[in-house]
Write a protein that holds these residues in place. Structure first.
Motif, PDB file in Angstrom:
ATOM      1  N   VAL A   1      78.346  49.889 116.621  1.00 39.04           N
ATOM      2  CA  VAL A   1      78.245  50.190 115.634  1.00 39.04           C
ATOM      3  C   VAL A   1      78.481  52.151 114.803  1.00 39.04           C
ATOM      4  O   VAL A   1      79.608  51.850 114.122  1.00 39.04           O
ATOM      5  CB  VAL A   1      77.275  50.422 115.216  1.00 39.04           C
ATOM      6  CG1 VAL A   1      76.406  50.296 113.405  1.00 39.04           C
ATOM      7  CG2 VAL A   1      76.165  48.881 115.968  1.00 39.04           C
ATOM      8  N   THR A   2      77.920  52.797 115.407  1.00 34.77           N
ATOM      9  CA  THR A   2      78.320  53.791 114.754  1.00 34.77           C
ATOM     10  C   THR A   2      77.681  54.698 116.317  1.00 34.77           C
ATOM     11  O   THR A   2      76.816  54.126 115.965  1.00 34.77           O
ATOM     12  CB  THR A   2      78.278  54.524 113.539  1.00 34.77           C
ATOM     13  OG1 THR A   2      78.284  56.407 113.307  1.00 34.77           O
ATOM     14  CG2 THR A   2      76.512  54.243 113.319  1.00 34.77           C
ATOM     15  N   ASP A   3      78.234  55.828 116.058  1.00 37.44           N
ATOM     16  CA  ASP A   3      77.502  57.221 116.966  1.00 37.44           C
ATOM     17  C   ASP A   3      76.273  58.012 116.037  1.00 37.44           C
ATOM     18  O   ASP A   3      76.045  58.891 117.076  1.00 37.44           O
ATOM     19  CB  ASP A   3      78.253  57.518 117.767  1.00 37.44           C
ATOM     20  CG  ASP A   3      79.552  59.431 116.892  1.00 37.44           C
ATOM     21  OD1 ASP A   3      79.413  58.428 115.746  1.00 37.44           O
ATOM     22  OD2 ASP A   3      79.867  59.870 117.399  1.00 37.44           O
TER      23      ASP A   3
ATOM     24  N   ASP B   1      76.604  53.777 121.843  1.00 37.29           N
ATOM     25  CA  ASP B   1      77.698  54.629 122.812  1.00 37.29           C
ATOM     26  C   ASP B   1      78.354  53.410 123.507  1.00 37.29           C
ATOM     27  O   ASP B   1      78.118  52.330 123.098  1.00 37.29           O
ATOM     28  CB  ASP B   1      76.521  55.280 124.221  1.00 37.29           C
ATOM     29  CG  ASP B   1      77.824  55.794 124.079  1.00 37.29           C
ATOM     30  OD1 ASP B   1      77.277  56.503 124.451  1.00 37.29           O
ATOM     31  OD2 ASP B   1      78.401  55.648 125.880  1.00 37.29           O
ATOM     32  N   PRO B   2      80.102  53.204 122.815  1.00 35.46           N
ATOM     33  CA  PRO B   2      80.507  52.894 123.349  1.00 35.46           C
ATOM     34  C   PRO B   2      80.951  52.150 125.023  1.00 35.46           C
ATOM     35  O   PRO B   2      80.948  51.430 125.422  1.00 35.46           O
ATOM     36  CB  PRO B   2      82.315  53.599 122.617  1.00 35.46           C
ATOM     37  CG  PRO B   2      81.976  55.018 122.617  1.00 35.46           C
ATOM     38  CD  PRO B   2      80.512  55.462 122.333  1.00 35.46           C
TER      39      PRO B   2
ATOM     40  N   THR C   1      80.450  48.730 126.204  1.00 39.94           N
ATOM     41  CA  THR C   1      81.103  48.112 127.737  1.00 39.94           C
ATOM     42  C   THR C   1      80.044  48.067 128.306  1.00 39.94           C
ATOM     43  O   THR C   1      80.638  46.914 129.197  1.00 39.94           O
ATOM     44  CB  THR C   1      82.186  49.752 128.137  1.00 39.94           C
ATOM     45  OG1 THR C   1      83.017  50.205 126.641  1.00 39.94           O
ATOM     46  CG2 THR C   1      82.924  48.770 129.133  1.00 39.94           C
ATOM     47  N   VAL C   2      79.498  48.462 129.368  1.00 44.10           N
ATOM     48  CA  VAL C   2      78.618  48.201 130.362  1.00 44.10           C
ATOM     49  C   VAL C   2      77.545  47.098 129.719  1.00 44.10           C
ATOM     50  O   VAL C   2      77.550  45.433 130.816  1.00 44.10           O
ATOM     51  CB  VAL C   2      77.353  49.176 130.644  1.00 44.10           C
ATOM     52  CG1 VAL C   2      76.496  48.802 132.575  1.00 44.10           C
ATOM     53  CG2 VAL C   2      78.358  50.599 131.342  1.00 44.10           C
TER      54      VAL C   2
ATOM     55  N   GLY D   1      68.085  51.072 123.039  1.00 44.75           N
ATOM     56  CA  GLY D   1      68.668  52.873 123.198  1.00 44.75           C
ATOM     57  C   GLY D   1      69.915  53.539 122.160  1.00 44.75           C
ATOM     58  O   GLY D   1      70.342  52.728 121.562  1.00 44.75           O
ATOM     59  N   LEU D   2      69.060  55.021 121.541  1.00 47.72           N
ATOM     60  CA  LEU D   2      69.847  55.089 121.295  1.00 47.72           C
ATOM     61  C   LEU D   2      71.268  56.544 122.425  1.00 47.72           C
ATOM     62  O   LEU D   2      72.251  57.313 121.755  1.00 47.72           O
ATOM     63  CB  LEU D   2      69.936  56.269 120.089  1.00 47.72           C
ATOM     64  CG  LEU D   2      69.937  55.557 118.984  1.00 47.72           C
ATOM     65  CD1 LEU D   2      68.376  54.660 118.966  1.00 47.72           C
ATOM     66  CD2 LEU D   2      69.998  56.020 117.484  1.00 47.72           C
ATOM     67  N   SER D   3      71.113  56.880 123.148  1.00 53.69           N
ATOM     68  CA  SER D   3      71.775  57.365 124.270  1.00 53.69           C
ATOM     69  C   SER D   3      72.442  56.854 125.197  1.00 53.69           C
ATOM     70  O   SER D   3      72.972  56.242 124.904  1.00 53.69           O
ATOM     71  CB  SER D   3      70.387  57.945 125.685  1.00 53.69           C
ATOM     72  OG  SER D   3      70.244  59.093 126.234  1.00 53.69           O
TER      73      SER D   3
END
Length: 383
Positions: A259-261, A227-228, A232-233, A191-193
């Motif tokens: 990748v990128t935000d 999302d960074p 990490t998770v 996802g993107l959130s």
């Protein structure tokens, strides 16, 4: 001598202009009977500050209005409200812990008033600890919490809890096996959130079992992240999954990367991975936005098996038409509970199913009783 009349006129005029106006109360009409009775009481089960005033209508026909006055403690009477004759009560906002008196009179269509009748006892507004009108909510919460605790205990003691099978979940083994046979990677998009989104948490819970299966089948896994913190998770989850599968040496830290935000920049990068790496299986789990169709269509064009899961209602149609399997809404949470077998997730999921069963039963029973003319269920569930 002319000054005397002029002075008299000036004095009379000034007295007329500056005289204090006094309102003369209309004399009561003996032909109009006042309301039979009036009663004021504290509004029950509230936070205070409200008094309920009710009265029995005047027996005189043709009454149009009721005029209500109020007196706080030792203060003077003040006009409060004028209501239509069809009304027999109203709620008045007053200070807490102050005795309040009321009086009321009837007024006919010609404006003729009756005499006032007053309350014999003062009403005192006080706040209450509990709202008894919402006792059904308390009972429902107690039942739901009890169900959660019961199923949590059952899950922790190792008792097998039945969960309805989901088509996309059944196809997961097939999708991982296909990637292994073809020697192609598995693309997992969480996802993107952010991690603050429950859909992302569900996606991470699903990632663990998927990574474990990929380790067992020795299938490459690609997990691009927007999302960074999610990255990490995800790295930790994938690493633990490979360790549980007995293949810690096969874990590649570069397989989970940021990748990128940027929303569409991320979508373009993932599309590029699909075209270059030609993954055999694409898994889209979590929260998606306008890029959902871009991702799903690109994956479909590469011939990959696609399984999508999201609780974003607006994006579900795009996944349904472009993916082989779609996990819809709450099924996303059920999938994470089924795959992870986490007792807390299983317990809450089974408790939700139990609550839905009760609600469905009440709806069916209420519909049947409603056909027979009974409103018992409606009254039971009303707040």
């Amino acid at each position: 001598m002319r000054r005397v009349p002029i002075l008299f006129i000036l004095l009379f005029t000034s007295a007329f202009l500056f005289a204090e106006e006094t309102e003369v109360e209309a004399e009561p009409n003996v032909r109009i009977a006042p309301p039979v009775s009036i009663m004021a009481m504290d509004n029950p089960s509230d936070e205070g500050g409200v008094v309920v005033v009710s009265w029995e209508p005047s027996p005189t026909p043709g009454i149009e209005w009721y005029e209500i006055c109020r007196k706080l403690g030792e203060e003077d009477w003040v006009f409060v409200k004028k209501v239509r004759a069809r009304e027999t009560s109203f709620m008045d906002a007053v200070p807490d812990n102050v005795p309040v008196y009321y009086k009321i009179r009837a007024i006919d269509a010609e404006g003729n008033p009756s005499s006032f009748i007053e309350t014999t006892q003062p009403a005192i507004a006080t706040p209450q600890w509990f709202d008894t009108h919402k006792a059904n909510v308390l009972i429902a919460v107690v039942i739901f919490v009890a169900a959660i605790l019961m199923y949590l205990r059952m899950a922790r003691t190792g008792k097998e809890l039945f969960l309805r099978r989901i088509a996309g979940l059944d196809a997961l083994d097939e999708a991982v096996g296909r990637a292994t046979e073809m020697g192609r990677p598995i693309l997992y998009v969480p996802g993107l959130s952010s991690m603050a989104d429950v859909a992302t948490i569900a996606a991470i819970n699903i990632l663990g079992p998927v990574a474990k299966k990929a380790a067992e089948y020795e299938a490459p896994l690609i997990v691009p992240n927007r999302d960074p913190i999610v990255m990490t998770v995800a790295q930790q989850v994938v690493k633990e999954a490979y360790t549980e599968a007995g293949r810690p040496d096969a874990y590649n830290p570069d397989s989970v990367f940021f990748v990128t935000d940027g929303q569409f920049a991320y979508a373009a990068a993932v599309d590029g991975i699909m075209v270059r790496e030609r993954p055999a299986t694409n898994l889209f789990m979590g929260m998606f936005y306008a890029e959902s169709l871009i991702l799903a269509e690109t994956g479909n064009s590469t011939g990959a098996i696609q399984i999508a899961g999201t609780d974003a209602v607006a994006q579900l149609p795009f996944f349904v038409v472009a993916c082989d399997y779609t996990i819809i809404g709450e099924e996303l949470y059920a999938t994470s509970a089924y795959l992870s077998r986490e007792p807390k997730l299983l317990g809450t999921l089974k408790a939700q199913d139990f609550g839905k069963l009760i609600i469905l039963s009440l709806l069916v029973l209420g519909s049947a009783l409603g056909i027979l003319g009974s409103t018992w269920i409606v009254n039971l569930l009303s707040i």
